[in-house]
Design a protein around this motif. Structure first.
Motif, PDB file in Angstrom:
ATOM      1  N   TYR A  50       0.312  -2.522  76.676  1.00 39.64           N
ATOM      2  CA  TYR A  50      -0.429  -3.225  75.819  1.00 39.64           C
ATOM      3  C   TYR A  50      -1.821  -2.825  76.201  1.00 39.64           C
ATOM      4  CZ  TYR A  50       2.772  -6.872  74.115  1.00 39.64           C
ATOM      5  OH  TYR A  50       3.794  -7.363  73.368  1.00 39.64           O
ATOM      6  N   GLU A  79      20.047  -3.486  76.992  1.00 41.18           N
ATOM      7  CA  GLU A  79      19.251  -4.710  77.805  1.00 41.18           C
ATOM      8  C   GLU A  79      18.458  -5.648  76.926  1.00 41.18           C
ATOM      9  OE1 GLU A  79      17.104  -2.227  80.483  1.00 41.18           O
ATOM     10  OE2 GLU A  79      18.739  -2.265  81.770  1.00 41.18           O
ATOM     11  N   LYS A  80      18.775  -5.750  75.708  1.00 38.16           N
ATOM     12  CA  LYS A  80      18.004  -6.698  74.677  1.00 38.16           C
ATOM     13  C   LYS A  80      16.616  -6.792  74.768  1.00 38.16           C
ATOM     14  CE  LYS A  80      21.678 -10.168  73.899  1.00 38.16           C
ATOM     15  NZ  LYS A  80      21.867 -11.540  73.752  1.00 38.16           N
ATOM     16  N   ASN A  81      16.063  -5.321  75.142  1.00 42.18           N
ATOM     17  CA  ASN A  81      14.389  -5.384  75.072  1.00 42.18           C
ATOM     18  C   ASN A  81      13.644  -4.691  74.102  1.00 42.18           C
ATOM     19  OD1 ASN A  81      12.486  -5.195  76.792  1.00 42.18           O
ATOM     20  ND2 ASN A  81      12.392  -3.281  77.106  1.00 42.18           N
ATOM     21  N   VAL A 105      13.365  -5.665  70.741  1.00 40.73           N
ATOM     22  CA  VAL A 105      12.140  -6.676  70.155  1.00 40.73           C
ATOM     23  C   VAL A 105      10.908  -6.650  70.825  1.00 40.73           C
ATOM     24  CG1 VAL A 105      11.744  -8.817  69.353  1.00 40.73           C
ATOM     25  CG2 VAL A 105      13.888  -7.808  68.927  1.00 40.73           C
ATOM     26  N   ASN A 106      11.070  -6.826  72.338  1.00 35.51           N
ATOM     27  CA  ASN A 106       9.971  -6.811  72.985  1.00 35.51           C
ATOM     28  C   ASN A 106       8.911  -5.622  72.966  1.00 35.51           C
ATOM     29  OD1 ASN A 106      10.285  -9.302  74.501  1.00 35.51           O
ATOM     30  ND2 ASN A 106      11.359  -8.746  75.906  1.00 35.51           N
ATOM     31  N   ILE A 107       9.652  -4.461  72.923  1.00 33.91           N
ATOM     32  CA  ILE A 107       9.150  -3.035  72.810  1.00 33.91           C
ATOM     33  C   ILE A 107       8.469  -3.009  71.561  1.00 33.91           C
ATOM     34  CG2 ILE A 107       9.348  -0.632  72.705  1.00 33.91           C
ATOM     35  CD1 ILE A 107       9.953  -1.391  75.502  1.00 33.91           C
ATOM     36  N   LEU A 108       9.257  -3.295  70.583  1.00 40.47           N
ATOM     37  CA  LEU A 108       8.641  -3.188  68.913  1.00 40.47           C
ATOM     38  C   LEU A 108       7.748  -4.335  68.538  1.00 40.47           C
ATOM     39  CD1 LEU A 108      11.876  -2.428  67.098  1.00 40.47           C
ATOM     40  CD2 LEU A 108      10.275  -0.748  67.693  1.00 40.47           C
ATOM     41  N   ALA A 109       7.628  -5.336  69.377  1.00 40.57           N
ATOM     42  CA  ALA A 109       6.484  -6.466  69.370  1.00 40.57           C
ATOM     43  C   ALA A 109       5.150  -5.941  69.937  1.00 40.57           C
ATOM     44  CB  ALA A 109       6.879  -7.639  69.864  1.00 40.57           C
ATOM     45  N   SER A 110       5.296  -4.871  70.790  1.00 40.05           N
ATOM     46  CA  SER A 110       4.088  -4.519  71.452  1.00 40.05           C
ATOM     47  C   SER A 110       3.379  -3.619  70.338  1.00 40.05           C
ATOM     48  CB  SER A 110       4.286  -3.788  72.800  1.00 40.05           C
ATOM     49  OG  SER A 110       4.745  -2.481  72.419  1.00 40.05           O
ATOM     50  N   ARG A 112      -2.047  -3.032  62.495  1.00 33.10           N
ATOM     51  CA  ARG A 112      -1.270  -3.743  63.444  1.00 33.10           C
ATOM     52  C   ARG A 112      -1.421  -3.272  64.938  1.00 33.10           C
ATOM     53  NH1 ARG A 112       3.269  -2.677  66.379  1.00 33.10           N
ATOM     54  NH2 ARG A 112       4.603  -4.324  66.652  1.00 33.10           N
TER      55      ARG A 112
END
Lengths: 184, 262
Positions: free
Chosen positions: B108, A83-85, A87-92, B75
Motif C-alpha cells: 500500500y 494460503e487464501k491470500n 484476494v487480499n493481494i488483488l484488493a491492494s 484504481r
C-alpha cells in the motif's frame, strides 16, 4: 510500475522461502540431485564419447533453467491460492503487470541461485564447465528464460480461469514442451 | 445517505457469471463517516458486489466511484485509501504477523512502513504477537490480525465482508468495540456485511438489503424495522427484518416483488 509494490512481493516470497524448508529443496536439492544423477550417466558415457557426456550435462543444466522458471512462476502464484491470500493481494493497489513482474523476478532470482550451484558442482565433480559453450550460451540462456516466463504466465492464466484444478498443469507443461525446448 | 459527501457511489452495477446474474443493476452510496450495513442471504450478491468494488472481479456494467473518482480509471490511487477484511481470507499462514504487515504496508506504499506496522500492532494490542506465525494464532487473534492488515494504510474507506464470521460472542463484542473506536477516531467510512444482525444493529447508520442480486430495501435499522415489521417499533429488530425480507421471493419474470412469506 511501483518499486515499493514489487519489493513488497519480493519480500513476501523471501519470507515464504525462509519459513518453508521444502522451498529450499526446490531451490537447491532437486537441481543438485538431478545434476549428480545425470553426472553419473555422463561419466559412464564419457568412456565412449566426451562430447556426448557434455551434451548430457549441459542439457541438464539448461533444462533446469527452463523447468524451474516455468514452474516457479505458477507455483508462487498457487501459493497465494493455497494460503487464501490472493484476494487480499488483488484488493491492494498492485497492478497485474506488477504482480507478474514480481513473480518473474522471484523465479529468475531463484534459478540464478540454482544455476550457480549447478555450475560450480559440475566443474568440481565432473570437470565440466558450461561456459565453455561460449558467448552464444548467454543468448540461449536469455531465450530459454523468456520462453519459460511465457509458459509460467500461461500457467497463471489457466489457474485464474479454471482455479485449483488447473494447478497440476504448472508442473506438466514444461515437460510437454521438453522435446522441443532444444536444451539437449 | 447521511447527507455527507459520498465516499462510495455505485450506479447500475451489473455482474453476470455465464447465464447467472449475481448483481442485477444495483445503485447505492455511502456518505463520509457512515457505516453502511450491506445485508442479504447467502448467495444474494454481497461478496460479488464487494469484489467488483475492489476490482478483483470485473463488472459487466455500471459505474463505481470512490472519493469522486471512477475506480475503473483510477484504481491504483483509489485503492491506496481503501482496505478490505474478510474472515474468509486469512493472512499467509507461514509468515509472522510482523512480516505479513510489513509486506502489506509496502504493497500500500505506506510511508515509514516499519513504524506504521508497530503502531497498528500497538493500537490493536498485538505487539506481543508480532513474531508469532499466523497459523499459531487463535481464531479471534487471526481476526484481529486481519484488522491490523485492514488498517495498515489508514484507509478512508473500509470494506468488511463478514469479518467476524464464526467467531464467539466475546470476540465479536471486542471486534465491534474496536470498529466503533477506530471509526470514531479516524472518521472512516465503512461498508459492512454480516449475517449477525446484532453486529449490524450495533454499528450501522444505514442498511441496504440485497436479494437475488437486487436491492429490495434500504434505510436505517429502525426505519427498516418499522417498514417491514411494525410501524410503532421503538427498537430495531434486524433479525426479524432479515427473515422477512429473505423469504420474499423476487419474481424476475414479472420484474416485481412477490411476497411468499405470508
Amino acid at each position: 510500475m511501483s518499486r515499493d509494490r514489487i519489493y513488497a512481493m519480493l519480500l513476501r516470497h523471501y519470507f515464504l522461502t525462509t519459513h518453508h524448508l521444502e522451498r529450499f529443496a526446490d531451490l537447491l536439492i532437486f537441481p543438485i540431485v538431478g545434476l549428480v544423477m545425470w553426472g553419473f550417466l555422463a561419466n559412464y558415457i564419457q568412456v565412449q564419447s566426451s562430447s556426448l557426456a557434455a551434451f548430457f550435462l549441459g542439457g541438464m543444466i539448461l533444462w533446469v533453467i527452463f523447468e524451474r522458471v516455468g514452474t516457479s512462476i505458477g507455483i508462487d502464484f498457487m501459493y497465494e491460492l493455497w494460503e487464501k491470500n490472493l484476494v487480499n493481494i488483488l484488493a491492494s493497489p498492485i497492478t497485474t503487470v506488477e504482480l507478474i513482474f514480481s513473480l518473474v523476478l522471484v523465479s529468475v532470482t531463484k534459478v540464478l541461485i540454482s544455476f550457480a550451484a549447478m555450475v560450480v558442482l559440475a566443474i568440481l565433480f565432473y570437470g565440466f564447465n558450461i561456459f565453455s559453450l561460449g558467448f552464444m550460451l548467454i543468448l540461449f540462456w536469455i531465450n530459454l528464460i523468456l520462453f519459460a516466463v511465457s509458459l509460467g504466465v500461461f500457467s497463471i492464466g489457466l489457474i485464474t480461469r479454471w482455479g485449483h484444478s488447473a494447478g497440476p498443469l504448472t508442473w506438466v507443461l514444461p515437460f510437454m514442451i521438453q522435446p522441443f525446448a532444444a536444451v539437449f | 445517505m447521511t447527507g455527507n459527501a459520498p465516499i462510495l457511489e455505485v450506479k447500475n452495477l451489473v455482474k453476470n457469471f455465464a447465464t447467472y446474474c449475481a448483481v442485477d443493476d444495483i445503485s447505492f452510496s455511502v456518505g463520509e463517516g457512515e457505516i453502511l450495513g450491506f445485508l442479504g442471504p447467502n448467495g444474494a450478491g454481497k461478496s460479488t458486489t464487494i469484489n467488483c468494488l475492489l476490482g478483483v472481479v470485473e463488472k459487466d456494467n455500471g459505474q463505481i466511484k470512490m472519493f469522486g473518482l471512477d475506480v475503473a480509471k483510477h484504481r491504483v490511487s483509489v485503492m491506496q485509501n481503501v482496505n478490505y477484511c474478510s474472515a474468509e481470507y486469512v493472512l499467509p499462514w507461514n509468515l509472522t504477523l510482523y512480516e505479513n504487515l510489513l509486506v502489506y504496508a509496502k504493497l500500500y506504499e505506506v510511508k515509514k512502513a516499519k513504524q506504521r506496522v508497530l503502531e497498528v500492532l500497538e493500537e490493536l494490542e498485538m505487539t506481543d504477537m508480532r513474531n508469532t506465525i499466523i497459523r499459531s494464532l487463535s481464531l479471534g487473534q487471526r481476526a484481529r490480525a486481519n484488522f491490523c492488515k485492514a488498517l495498515i494504510n489508514r484507509p478512508k474507506l473500509l470494506l468488511l465482508d463478514e469479518p467476524m464470521a464464526s467467531m464467539d460472542p466475546d470476540v465479536v463484542d471486542r471486534g465491534i468495540n474496536l470498529i466503533k473506536k477506530i471509526q470514531k477516531e479516524e472518521k472512516m467510512t465503512i461498508l459492512y456485511t454480516s449475517h449477525n444482525m446484532w453486529e449490524i444493529e450495533q454499528v450501522a447508520d444505514n442498511v441496504v438489503f440485497i436479494n437475488h442480486g437486487k436491492i429490495i430495501a434500504q434505510g436505517s435499522p429502525l426505519e427498516l424495522t418499522r417498514q417491514e415489521l411494525a410501524l410503532e417499533a421503538k427498537e430495531p429488530n434486524l433479525r426479524e427484518v432479515f427473515i422477512q425480507l429473505s423469504r420474499k421471493k423476487l419474481s424476475r419474470d414479472s420484474g416485481g416483488d412477490k411476497d411468499v412469506s405470508r
